[in-house]
Design an enzyme around this catalytic site. Structure first.
Site, PDB file in Angstrom:
ATOM      1  N   TYR A   1      14.968 -46.276  67.176  1.00 38.50           N
ATOM      2  CA  TYR A   1      14.087 -47.338  67.681  1.00 38.50           C
ATOM      3  C   TYR A   1      14.383 -47.673  69.136  1.00 38.50           C
ATOM      4  O   TYR A   1      13.481 -48.113  69.859  1.00 38.50           O
ATOM      5  CB  TYR A   1      14.160 -48.566  66.765  1.00 38.50           C
ATOM      6  CG  TYR A   1      13.515 -48.290  65.436  1.00 38.50           C
ATOM      7  CD1 TYR A   1      12.130 -48.319  65.290  1.00 38.50           C
ATOM      8  CD2 TYR A   1      14.275 -47.942  64.318  1.00 38.50           C
ATOM      9  CE1 TYR A   1      11.522 -48.019  64.075  1.00 38.50           C
ATOM     10  CE2 TYR A   1      13.678 -47.634  63.106  1.00 38.50           C
ATOM     11  CZ  TYR A   1      12.302 -47.681  62.985  1.00 38.50           C
ATOM     12  OH  TYR A   1      11.694 -47.377  61.800  1.00 38.50           O
TER      13      TYR A   1
ATOM     14  N   GLN B   1      -1.359 -51.969  62.498  1.00 41.65           N
ATOM     15  CA  GLN B   1      -0.235 -51.326  61.820  1.00 41.65           C
ATOM     16  C   GLN B   1       0.781 -50.817  62.838  1.00 41.65           C
ATOM     17  O   GLN B   1       1.846 -50.340  62.460  1.00 41.65           O
ATOM     18  CB  GLN B   1      -0.746 -50.150  60.982  1.00 41.65           C
ATOM     19  CG  GLN B   1      -1.744 -50.551  59.901  1.00 41.65           C
ATOM     20  CD  GLN B   1      -2.331 -49.335  59.199  1.00 41.65           C
ATOM     21  OE1 GLN B   1      -1.655 -48.656  58.445  1.00 41.65           O
ATOM     22  NE2 GLN B   1      -3.601 -49.066  59.442  1.00 41.65           N
ATOM     23  N   ASN B   2       0.432 -50.925  64.113  1.00 42.82           N
ATOM     24  CA  ASN B   2       1.301 -50.400  65.165  1.00 42.82           C
ATOM     25  C   ASN B   2       2.400 -51.398  65.516  1.00 42.82           C
ATOM     26  O   ASN B   2       2.188 -52.611  65.463  1.00 42.82           O
ATOM     27  CB  ASN B   2       0.479 -50.076  66.411  1.00 42.82           C
ATOM     28  CG  ASN B   2      -0.595 -49.049  66.130  1.00 42.82           C
ATOM     29  OD1 ASN B   2      -0.440 -48.190  65.261  1.00 42.82           O
ATOM     30  ND2 ASN B   2      -1.709 -49.119  66.847  1.00 42.82           N
ATOM     31  N   VAL B   3       3.536 -50.865  65.920  1.00 43.02           N
ATOM     32  CA  VAL B   3       4.666 -51.732  66.277  1.00 43.02           C
ATOM     33  C   VAL B   3       4.795 -51.892  67.792  1.00 43.02           C
ATOM     34  O   VAL B   3       5.702 -52.565  68.271  1.00 43.02           O
ATOM     35  CB  VAL B   3       5.992 -51.212  65.663  1.00 43.02           C
ATOM     36  CG1 VAL B   3       5.920 -51.262  64.142  1.00 43.02           C
ATOM     37  CG2 VAL B   3       6.323 -49.794  66.141  1.00 43.02           C
TER      38      VAL B   3
ATOM     39  N   HIS C   1       3.345 -54.327  60.431  1.00 47.27           N
ATOM     40  CA  HIS C   1       4.549 -53.522  60.203  1.00 47.27           C
ATOM     41  C   HIS C   1       5.685 -53.836  61.171  1.00 47.27           C
ATOM     42  O   HIS C   1       6.599 -53.033  61.327  1.00 47.27           O
ATOM     43  CB  HIS C   1       4.188 -52.029  60.262  1.00 47.27           C
ATOM     44  CG  HIS C   1       3.244 -51.621  59.171  1.00 47.27           C
ATOM     45  ND1 HIS C   1       2.436 -50.500  59.247  1.00 47.27           N
ATOM     46  CD2 HIS C   1       2.970 -52.198  57.975  1.00 47.27           C
ATOM     47  CE1 HIS C   1       1.704 -50.424  58.130  1.00 47.27           C
ATOM     48  NE2 HIS C   1       2.010 -51.431  57.354  1.00 47.27           N
TER      49      HIS C   1
ATOM     50  N   GLY D   1      -8.481 -45.667  64.323  1.00 43.83           N
ATOM     51  CA  GLY D   1      -7.287 -44.852  64.450  1.00 43.83           C
ATOM     52  C   GLY D   1      -6.312 -44.940  63.296  1.00 43.83           C
ATOM     53  O   GLY D   1      -5.106 -44.835  63.494  1.00 43.83           O
ATOM     54  N   THR D   2      -6.817 -45.145  62.099  1.00 45.50           N
ATOM     55  CA  THR D   2      -5.945 -45.153  60.930  1.00 45.50           C
ATOM     56  C   THR D   2      -6.594 -44.350  59.815  1.00 45.50           C
ATOM     57  O   THR D   2      -7.812 -44.398  59.622  1.00 45.50           O
ATOM     58  CB  THR D   2      -5.625 -46.583  60.441  1.00 45.50           C
ATOM     59  OG1 THR D   2      -4.971 -46.512  59.166  1.00 45.50           O
ATOM     60  CG2 THR D   2      -6.874 -47.435  60.314  1.00 45.50           C
ATOM     61  N   SER D   3      -5.772 -43.622  59.081  1.00 49.10           N
ATOM     62  CA  SER D   3      -6.272 -42.788  57.989  1.00 49.10           C
ATOM     63  C   SER D   3      -6.623 -43.600  56.750  1.00 49.10           C
ATOM     64  O   SER D   3      -7.182 -43.077  55.796  1.00 49.10           O
ATOM     65  CB  SER D   3      -5.203 -41.758  57.611  1.00 49.10           C
ATOM     66  OG  SER D   3      -4.043 -42.422  57.116  1.00 49.10           O
TER      67      SER D   3
ATOM     68  N   ILE E   1     -17.546 -43.215  62.558  1.00 52.50           N
ATOM     69  CA  ILE E   1     -17.688 -42.635  63.898  1.00 52.50           C
ATOM     70  C   ILE E   1     -16.522 -41.667  64.091  1.00 52.50           C
ATOM     71  O   ILE E   1     -15.378 -42.092  64.269  1.00 52.50           O
ATOM     72  CB  ILE E   1     -17.682 -43.726  64.987  1.00 52.50           C
ATOM     73  CG1 ILE E   1     -18.830 -44.714  64.768  1.00 52.50           C
ATOM     74  CG2 ILE E   1     -17.752 -43.096  66.378  1.00 52.50           C
ATOM     75  CD1 ILE E   1     -18.808 -45.926  65.685  1.00 52.50           C
TER      76      ILE E   1
END
Length: 228
Positions: free
Chosen positions: A56, A89-91, A107, A172-174, A212
């Site tokens: 990290y 969801q990004n840190v 997250h 940008g997330t699955s 999209i």
């Protein structure tokens, strides 16, 4: 003046990738050549805390070398027209650096650390963390990251935001990481959902979902905001 309509935006690794941040896991299931469970689980932390801290530390250093991109800035600028709530969801802190005023991190956050004994003791942190760096309760500082197997403390707040939204944009997330992916289920029926991702999965037939298949910076330009 009429009240602004509320749009909840759920963002994942794809929006940060265009700023040069490595996506969470690539095709071989590794993250920066590490097995994810080594660096993103309580078990990995117990086994080798110095490895986890250095992992990290590297992410934190990388964050200083990148900038928000045009998709982050686009979302910030839409605050003029809408009540924009970003659930990420990004840190990383690229949404904040772009100027978005309402950002909820599911997250955790790279630029924060906390006591490993008391998750309420959270500190802003810019530099490297080492073994021996202690919180005020005397416990080792650990990344302020939600690891696999840990509770997602902001989930309830996120659900409440979605329940009161006039629509959602997913970027940008699955939509394969839970519980985050379940947020769509809490949007009131009949409200529009845009999903922007070049690799997005097929959805159950839902006439309100518009896919999209573009990157974040290109895809946001294709949203018809008059639909909200």
């Amino acid at each position: 003046m009429s009240q602004k309509k509320k749009i909840v935006v759920l963002t994942g690794a794809g929006i940060s990738a265009e700023s040069g941040i490595s996506t969470f896991r690539d095709a071989n299931g590794l993250w920066e050549n590490h097995d994810i469970m080594e660096v993103a689980s309580p078990q990995g932390w117990q086994k080798n805390p110095s490895l986890v801290l250095e992992f990290y530390n590297q992410r934190r250093r990388q964050l200083k070398e990148v900038e928000s991109n045009s998709a982050h800035l686009f979302l910030k600028n839409m605050e003029e027209r809408f009540d924009m709530v970003i659930i990420t969801q990004n840190v990383d802190d690229l949404h904040e650096r772009a100027g978005s005023s309402k950002v909820l991190h599911l997250h955790g956050e790279l630029r924060k650390v906390r006591s490993e004994a008391n998750e309420e003791l959270v500190y802003n942190w810019e530099d490297d963390v080492h073994l021996g760096d202690l919180a005020e309760d005397g416990a080792q500082l650990r990344p302020h990251i939600v690891w696999f197997g840990e509770m997602v403390p902001m989930m309830e707040t996120a659900i409440q935001e979605v329940e009161n939204a006039d629509g959602m944009i997913v970027i940008g997330t699955s939509l394969q990481v839970y519980p985050a992916a379940s947020l769509l289920d809490f949007l009131p029926k009949g409200k529009p959902i845009y999903v922007i991702d070049p690799n997005t999965i097929e959805f159950q037939k839902n006439p309100m979902i518009q896919i999209i298949r573009k990157t974040a910076t290109e895809g946001v330009l294709d949203i018809d905001f008059d639909k909200f």
